[in-house]
Scaffold this motif. Structure first.
Motif, PDB file in Angstrom:
ATOM      1  N   ARG A 141       0.831  -1.202   0.000  1.00  0.00           N
ATOM      2  CA  ARG A 141       0.000   0.000   0.000  1.00  0.00           C
ATOM      3  C   ARG A 141       0.868   1.257   0.000  1.00  0.00           C
ATOM      4  NH1 ARG A 141      -3.421  -1.559   5.178  1.00  0.00           N
ATOM      5  NH2 ARG A 141      -1.288  -2.213   5.698  1.00  0.00           N
ATOM      6  N   GLU A 165       3.835   8.600 -11.018  1.00  0.00           N
ATOM      7  CA  GLU A 165       3.065   8.733 -12.247  1.00  0.00           C
ATOM      8  C   GLU A 165       2.521  10.147 -12.427  1.00  0.00           C
ATOM      9  OE1 GLU A 165       0.101   5.736 -11.967  1.00  0.00           O
ATOM     10  OE2 GLU A 165       1.509   4.067 -12.270  1.00  0.00           O
ATOM     11  N   SER A 166       2.210  10.810 -11.308  1.00  0.00           N
ATOM     12  CA  SER A 166       1.606  12.140 -11.365  1.00  0.00           C
ATOM     13  C   SER A 166       2.627  13.251 -11.565  1.00  0.00           C
ATOM     14  CB  SER A 166       0.809  12.411 -10.081  1.00  0.00           C
ATOM     15  OG  SER A 166      -0.233  11.486  -9.917  1.00  0.00           O
ATOM     16  N   ALA A 211       2.420   1.675  -3.343  1.00  0.00           N
ATOM     17  CA  ALA A 211       1.422   2.177  -4.283  1.00  0.00           C
ATOM     18  C   ALA A 211       1.313   3.697  -4.203  1.00  0.00           C
ATOM     19  CB  ALA A 211       0.064   1.538  -4.002  1.00  0.00           C
ATOM     20  N   LYS A 212       1.474   4.256  -3.010  1.00  0.00           N
ATOM     21  CA  LYS A 212       1.482   5.718  -2.862  1.00  0.00           C
ATOM     22  C   LYS A 212       2.624   6.322  -3.674  1.00  0.00           C
ATOM     23  CE  LYS A 212      -0.303   6.308   1.874  1.00  0.00           C
ATOM     24  NZ  LYS A 212       0.031   6.879   3.207  1.00  0.00           N
ATOM     25  N   ASN A 269       4.227   4.990  -6.211  1.00  0.00           N
ATOM     26  CA  ASN A 269       3.985   4.804  -7.642  1.00  0.00           C
ATOM     27  C   ASN A 269       2.988   5.836  -8.168  1.00  0.00           C
ATOM     28  OD1 ASN A 269       5.720   2.621  -7.834  1.00  0.00           O
ATOM     29  ND2 ASN A 269       4.117   1.116  -7.441  1.00  0.00           N
ATOM     30  N   GLN A 270       1.964   6.123  -7.368  1.00  0.00           N
ATOM     31  CA  GLN A 270       0.963   7.105  -7.781  1.00  0.00           C
ATOM     32  C   GLN A 270       1.581   8.498  -7.891  1.00  0.00           C
ATOM     33  OE1 GLN A 270      -2.394   7.465  -5.142  1.00  0.00           O
ATOM     34  NE2 GLN A 270      -3.614   8.591  -6.628  1.00  0.00           N
ATOM     35  N   LEU A 271       2.401   8.860  -6.918  1.00  0.00           N
ATOM     36  CA  LEU A 271       3.074  10.159  -6.965  1.00  0.00           C
ATOM     37  C   LEU A 271       4.048  10.230  -8.144  1.00  0.00           C
ATOM     38  CD1 LEU A 271       3.722  10.600  -3.146  1.00  0.00           C
ATOM     39  CD2 LEU A 271       2.324  12.117  -4.565  1.00  0.00           C
TER      40      LEU A 271
END
Length: 214
Positions: free
Chosen positions: A119, A129-130, A122-123, A125-127
């Motif tokens: 989890r 990608e953004s 995943a944070k 990875n999200q940052l």
């Protein structure tokens, strides 16, 4: 004699504490100077005026923040660094040599702080990608046993906020780099146990084979 023309590339250096990144980067920069390759050297956290201010906070042993705040500050610094320094350099066909980049966040925050929890990864990875439109073309992981690296780092100046962590923390960070090396094709593991010249030769061979061949 005209300078050789190679399309600009983005190279990052990674590793736990005391692996010799500074020395290795200097050797690669010297090689680029000899070949007339236009480049910049930069670092993370930091690299731009605003990001350097965040670096000072992040490395200050007196800074007391929670893990999420640390993670967000890392990406705030990275976003400014990218937009102010890295992307403009690449657009001007200058190579970029960076001491740490987003992989250090996965290793230090994702594994060191977050224990490799999916989890938390995943944070990150999200940052990524953004806010990270450009990843390195080549990531050189200087692989050195954690205890040896910590011993080397202990002989330098006073420990910063990260260097003060316990051996268990850096063992998890090492696991993070190993995790990435198994997943990312841009990673190249460099055995950093040799002397400086031996390590520099391995790095140059990797740069030649990965980035300087047609």
């Amino acid at each position: 004699m005209s300078k050789p023309h190679f399309p600009a590339r983005f190279i990052s250096f990674e590793g736990t504490e005391g692996v010799g990144k500074t020395t290795a980067i200097k050797a690669l920069a010297t090689k680029f100077d000899e070949l007339g390759i236009d480049y910049i050297q930069t670092r993370e956290p930091g690299g731009s005026p605003f990001a350097e201010k965040l670096r000072a906070l992040l490395l200050d042993p007196a800074t007391q923040i929670n893990d999420d705040t640390e993670l967000l500050l890392m990406f705030a610094a990275r976003s400014d660094h990218l937009q102010s320094v890295i992307l403009p350099a690449l657009s001007q066909n200058k190579w970029v040599i960076c001491d740490r980049f987003v992989d250090s966040t996965t290793a230090y925050q994702g594994f060191g702080r977050g224990f490799g929890d999916e989890r938390y990864l995943a944070k990150i990875n999200q940052l990524t990608e953004s806010f990270v439109p450009k990843l390195p073309d080549l990531t050189l992981w200087l692989d050195l046993p954690v205890d040896l690296g910590m011993s080397r780092a202990g002989k330098r100046s006073a420990a910063d906020r990260f260097e003060q962590q316990q051996l268990e923390f850096f063992s998890r960070v090492y696991d993070g780099f190993a995790y990435l090396a198994n997943r990312e094709a841009r990673f190249c593991r460099i055995d950093a146990q040799g002397n400086a010249d031996e390590v520099a030769l391995k790095i140059w061979q990797a740069v030649q084979s990965r980035l300087l061949t047609n």
